[in-house]
Structure formats: structure tokens, C-alpha cells
Write an enzyme that holds these catalytic residues in place. Structure first.
Site, PDB file in Angstrom:
ATOM      1  N   CYS A 130     -28.100   7.900 -15.012  1.00 35.90           N
ATOM      2  CA  CYS A 130     -29.246   8.796 -14.866  1.00 35.90           C
ATOM      3  C   CYS A 130     -30.526   8.308 -15.529  1.00 35.90           C
ATOM      4  O   CYS A 130     -31.568   8.238 -14.882  1.00 35.90           O
ATOM      5  CB  CYS A 130     -28.887  10.190 -15.374  1.00 35.90           C
ATOM      6  SG  CYS A 130     -28.502  10.288 -17.125  1.00 35.90           S
ATOM      7  N   HIS A 142     -34.836  13.725 -19.538  1.00 35.62           N
ATOM      8  CA  HIS A 142     -33.882  12.727 -20.060  1.00 35.62           C
ATOM      9  C   HIS A 142     -34.488  11.346 -20.250  1.00 35.62           C
ATOM     10  O   HIS A 142     -33.789  10.325 -20.191  1.00 35.62           O
ATOM     11  CB  HIS A 142     -32.647  12.645 -19.174  1.00 35.62           C
ATOM     12  CG  HIS A 142     -31.369  12.621 -19.957  1.00 35.62           C
ATOM     13  ND1 HIS A 142     -30.482  11.569 -19.945  1.00 35.62           N
ATOM     14  CD2 HIS A 142     -30.845  13.536 -20.801  1.00 35.62           C
ATOM     15  CE1 HIS A 142     -29.461  11.824 -20.731  1.00 35.62           C
ATOM     16  NE2 HIS A 142     -29.645  13.010 -21.257  1.00 35.62           N
TER      17      HIS A 142
END
Length: 491
Positions: free
Chosen positions: A84, A135
Site C-alpha cells: 500500500c 498512510h
């Protein structure tokens, strides 16, 4: 609860219906007619789970399928990493994340020296919004960064440094950052300003279903900026664990199946509903024709080799219920199951409908396309290409090499051919047009092609940080990956 069904929240459909109903209804009057841009970026959704890809029977994504029908479905749309954070870094910058040393999640955060697509579009006069999972800031998974600044690999820096990496400091004018219930926001869900006494940023808790909240924030942003060009990055936190879905969503997928599969399908359906609500809001505001919407995933599904149906309380190290069939591999591998993702794009004003594009494209291309749409001079530092001449005007797409480097693996793709190189020195050559499941290693049949692609891969890797192809041995987890997917132990 074991199934994390949020019985106390209002039904997902009722929430969306209510929110879609409020729209400011009148069509927007705009002076600047540059197109709006929406990137919908999901988390850990496998290639098979876009219904339009036609791989499995149980995936139901009617709104995404309709979006693909109104534009382009990429059968070989790829992301820059099977994980990710690095894939998000590549998407946000339009550059191979290895250029700034962000090869895997532990090497974050996104350096402050990098220019994001939001920086570029905000400078060009766009409203820029970020919703959901970011993130790219320091977190518990960035040990080297944390250790250098705090002495503790798990302790992030103080807020005065930590917050510099948040989206509102990286080019986004509007933020609704959060993954499940706690959100950091600069506006209300309905698009109105937050209370003056809250300051420019407010932290709030939303007890309802996380995908409803993220969709509502997107609708609020669109309504809030209906009179000017906008760029929206909607990063849904799904179908990533923890798996959760409302009863109404789960009821769409009856019958015997793995519960993790049922929940993944339900979460994908929630995102699909969200895309449908976004299209409806754009239509109500008269903006649908001149808005590009892109949908893709940050990497392939983590099937954990055998798709074991663990209890829903199990979060880390478990199958998320999504599927990559017929592709080989999964999240964490540079096989197609790790890097080829659901990928659709629609812009009715410019791009003819009903296209199916088989040529490989990259998430890197989205930044180059966006700056072109905004009338910004393309930056030489961008690694992608502007897709509009090919999709809208029919210009042939020149053959090019796409590159990957992750953990102990490297790969290059040129047309239908892909070379996968392991740090052990073993090389695999696949013809993806004939063998999308990467079952047949053709390296011994085409030695000249192997050497040519290997030279190209080495040349690219020498420009990255650190330079060169991986030379360290594989760890145990990667051994399991490749033994399972490539059919033989790695020597």
C-alpha cells in the site's frame, strides 16, 4: 462482535439516499471549465472482483461496470508496488517511488522534498480534496525514520514534525483523513465549513460504517466545490481488514461461501454504491460530462496462498476475502496478482465510451494525465505518460518498459513480455497475452529476449535509491510465496 456488523448504524443505502438527496440541486455555474478529476483508490481489491473483468460470478459491481462502459476498462492496468504505502507514493507523485528511496512500507514516509499531484493542481487553481486512508506519514511501520528522530523505531516524531507529512501539508486544500471512525477534517460531511471555534482542522469520531462516512465526505467535497475545478482523491479503506459490513450489504451475497469472501464482496459493493452516488451527485450538479473518474486498487488481493477462512476477528496476516483469479500471485509479489489491479477510467466529454484497452498502463500515468487536463506544463520528473491522446484521439501508444522492484524481486514489462528476476539470480520470462496466469517460464526458449529485458531492468535500477537489483537472499515468507506460486523451491 465477530462479524463486525454495525447494527447500531443507519442502513448504508438509507444513508446514501439521504445524502444524495441533498445536493444544492441547481446546476453549477462555472467560469473555469477545466475538467474535474476524481481518483477512487481502494485497498487490497483483487483484479477478479471488478465485475466487468468477467473473472468470477459472485462479484457485483454494477456502478463500476457502468463507469467502465462509459469509458475505458484497462485489462492490464498496473500499480507500482504490491504494497500500500509505496504504491500510494508512486500514485501521489507520478514518479517511481524508488527514485526517492520508498521501495517498501518500512522506508516511508513520503519525503517532504517530493511534489505531489495535489501540489501541482492546487497551484494551478484546483480545489484539492483527500478522503480516507493516507498512510504516507510516519507511523509504526516506518522504523528507520522513527529511530533517527526519536530513538525508538515504533515511536513517531512529535506533532510539529509529524504533521508536516499529513495531506493538508502536501497540497490538499480539503481533508477528511481517516480509516474507520476517527477523522481529521477541514469541513463537515455535508460540505459546509466546520465551526469557527474548531480551528482549521478538527478531529471527530463517526460511529457509523466507515465506507458510508468516506462516501459522504466525497459527496460533501463535490458539492462544496461545484463552482470551480476540483481534484478529489478518495482512498477507501476497503476491502482491507478489519472486515466489516452492514446487514443490508451482507444480504446481497447469500448462500454458502467463506465468510471472509462474503464480507469482501459486501465491502466492494459499498464502494460500488459510493461510486454510483458520486456519479449521481455529479449529474445533479451538471458536472458529470466534464469530470474524469478513475477507479483502481493499491495492489492485488492478499490471498495468503490458500485463502484460508479465518474468523473475522483475525486482522493481520489474513486473507481479506478478495480474489485475483486467473492471475498468479498476490499482494507482496511481483507476479500479476500483486500488481495488476481493477482499473477503469471515464471522462464522457473527451473519451469515447465502450473501450477495452489491453496495452499495459501504470498508475504513474494518472499524474501525467491530470496535469495535462489542468493545463499545467508537464514536469520532466514525471515517469508516466498522458493517456488522453491515446484514449480520446486514438493515437497509438508507443511500446515502453514498465519497471518494478520490491523486496527481493524485480520485474520489467514490455508489451506482452514480462521478465521477473529474483535476488537468487533465477529469471522467469512470461508471455502475458498467452499466459496471464504466469504458469510457463519461457526463459530458456528466448534467451536473447531475457538478456535484452534484463539489461533494461538493470539500467533502470541503477538510477534508483539504492541503486541496482536486489542482491540479498529471500526471507522465509518470500520463499513460501514463490514456492506456492512458481511451483518449485527457490535454491
Amino acid at each position: 462482535m465477530a462479524n463486525r456488523v454495525l447494527k447500531s448504524s443507519a442502513s448504508f443505502i438509507a444513508c446514501l439516499a439521504l445524502f444524495v438527496a441533498w445536493s444544492g440541486s441547481a446546476e453549477a455555474e462555472r467560469i473555469d471549465d477545466r475538467p474535474n478529476i476524481i481518483w477512487v483508490f481502494c485497498d487490497d481489491m483483487g483484479w477478479a472482483d471488478l465485475g466487468a473483468n468477467g473473472s468470477v460470478d459472485d462479484a457485483k459491481t454494477p456502478h463500476l461496470d457502468a463507469l467502465a462502459a462509459r469509458g475505458v476498462r484497462f485489462t492490464s492496468g498496473t500499480i507500482t508496488a504490491p504494497q500500500c504505502s509505496p504504491s500510494r507514493a508512486g500514485l501521489m507523485t507520478g514518479r517511481y517511488q524508488q527514485r526517492f528511496g520508498f521501495g517498501h512500507i518500512g522506508l516511508g514516509p513520503l519525503p517532504l522534498s517530493e511534489t505531489t499531484i495535489a501540489d501541482r493542481l492546487a497551484e494551478a487553481g484546483y480545489a484539492t480534496g483527500m478522503i480516507g486512508k493516507w498512510h504516507l506519514e510516519p507511523n509504526a511501520a516506518t522504523p528507520d525514520f522513527n529511530r533517527k528522530r526519536t530513538g525508538d523505531p515504533k515511536r513517531v516524531p512529535p506533532s510539529d514534525e509529524f504533521l508536516r507529512y499529513f495531506p493538508e501539508q502536501r497540497g490538499f486544500t480539503d481533508v477528511y483523513k481517516g480509516e474507520i471512525q476517527r477523522y481529521r477534517r477541514t469541513y463537515r460531511l455535508n460540505g459546509q465549513d466546520i465551526p469557527q471555534d474548531a480551528g482549521p482542522i478538527q478531529t471527530v469520531d463517526h460511529p457509523g460504517y466507515r465506507l458510508t462516512t468516506q462516501t459522504q465526505a466525497a459527496l460533501g467535497f463535490i458539492t462544496r466545490h461545484r463552482e470551480r475545478p476540483f481534484f478529489l482523491y478518495l482512498a477507501y479503506f476497503a476491502p482491507h481488514v478489519p472486515l466489516e459490513a452492514t446487514p443490508e450489504l451482507l444480504m446481497r451475497f447469500p448462500g454458502p461461501m467463506a465468510e471472509r469472501r462474503r464480507h469482501a464482496l459486501a465491502m466492494n459493493a459499498a464502494m460500488d454504491d459510493g461510486v454510483g452516488a458520486i456519479v449521481k451527485r455529479l449529474e445533479t450538479l451538471g458536472l458529470a460530462d466534464n469530470t474524469m473518474i478513475v477507479f483502481l486498487s493499491d495492489n492485488g488481493a492478499p490471498i495468503k496462498i490458500d485463502k484460508f477462512d479465518r474468523t473475522l476477528e483475525w486482522k493481520g496476516g489474513a486473507w481479506d476475502g478478495s480474489i485475483n483469479d486467473p492471475l498468479n500471485g498476490e499482494k507482496g509479489t511481483l507476479l500479476e496478482g500483486g500488481i495488476r489491479v481493477p482499473f477503469v477510467l471515464a471522462w464522457p466529454k473527451r473519451i469515447p465510451a465502450g473501450q477495452v484497452a489491453d496495452a499495459p498502463v501504470s498508475s504513474l500515468d494518472l499524474a501525467a494525465t491530470a496535469v495535462s487536463m489542468a493545463g499545467v506544463e508537464p514536469a520532466e520528473s514525471l515517469d508516466g505518460i498522458d493517456l488522453i491522446p491515446h484514449l480520446a484521439d486514438g493515437e497509438p501508444m508507443a511500446e515502453r518498459d514498465l519497471f518494478w522492484r520490491f523486496w527481493a524481486q524485480s520485474a520489467v514489462r514490455r508489451g506482452d513480455w514480462k521478465l521477473l528476476v529474483l535476488s537468487s539470480g533465477e529469471r522467469y520470462l512470461f508471455n502475458l497475452a498467452e499466459d496471464p496466469g504466469e504458469k510457463h517460464n519461457l526463459a530458456s526458449d528466448h534467451p536473447d529476449r531475457v538478456e535484452e529485458l534484463h539489461r533494461s531492468l538493470e539500467s533502470w535500477a541503477d538510477e534508483m535509491i539504492p541503486a541496482g537489483l536486489p542482491s540479498v537472499g529471500l526471507n522465509g515468507q518470500e520463499d513460501k510465496f514463490f514456492e506456492a506460486f512458481l511451483g518449485r523451491p527457490i535454491q
